[in-house]
Enzyme design. Structure first.
Site, PDB file in Angstrom:
ATOM      1  CD  GLN A 118      -3.999   7.943   2.041  1.00  0.00           C
ATOM      2  OE1 GLN A 118      -2.619   7.401   2.357  1.00  0.00           O
ATOM      3  NE2 GLN A 118      -4.598   8.468   2.337  1.00  0.00           N
TER       4      GLN A 118
ATOM      5  N   GLY B  20      -1.299   3.943  -5.169  1.00  0.00           N
ATOM      6  CA  GLY B  20      -0.765   2.139  -5.303  1.00  0.00           C
ATOM      7  C   GLY B  20       0.222   2.379  -6.588  1.00  0.00           C
TER       8      GLY B  20
ATOM      9  CB  ALA C  81      -1.102  -0.205   1.124  1.00  0.00           C
ATOM     10  CB  CYS C  82       2.286   3.779  -1.665  1.00  0.00           C
ATOM     11  SG  CYS C  82       1.585   3.693  -3.793  1.00  0.00           S
ATOM     12  CB  SER C  83       0.255   8.413  -1.453  1.00  0.00           C
ATOM     13  OG  SER C  83       1.125   8.362  -0.429  1.00  0.00           O
TER      14      SER C  83
END
Length: 103
Positions: free
Chosen positions: A39, A11, A7-9
């Protein structure tokens, strides 16, 4: 089959890392499903994962994600910033597999 969720800010920044991790897994003969989400989708996607790896830029959200990860029963790790910056699929995959074995 191991299920690894990143997961990142948004994707987007983890998409290349997913590809690199898949290449390494294929070379090693490790059966994994690896996917990346933003996220906002991570909370619901955790139910389908064996581990959640969050991008270093989201380190501040670890406590929030940990509550859900604990309920679902999966480990959560922040991706090493150096490995993340270098898009080092091998290092990230090895850390994920090691963490899953420990739990």
């Amino acid at each position: 089959m191991k299920n690894i969720l990143l997961a990142c800010s948004s994707g987007m920044s983890t998409s290349l890392l997913v590809s690199k991790m898949e290449e390494v897994a294929k070379e090693k003969g490790v059966e994994v499903k690896i996917w990346a989400v933003g996220q906002d989708k991570a909370m619901t996607e955790m139910e389908n994962a064996d581990i959640l790896l969050i991008g270093p830029q989201m380190r501040f959200m670890k406590k929030k994600f940990s509550k859900v990860a604990d309920k679902v029963g999966i480990p959560l790790e922040v991706i090493d910033p150096v490995a993340y910056g270098r898009v080092d699929g091998k290092a990230v995959l090895e850390k994920a597999l090691e963490t899953m074995e420990e739990n």
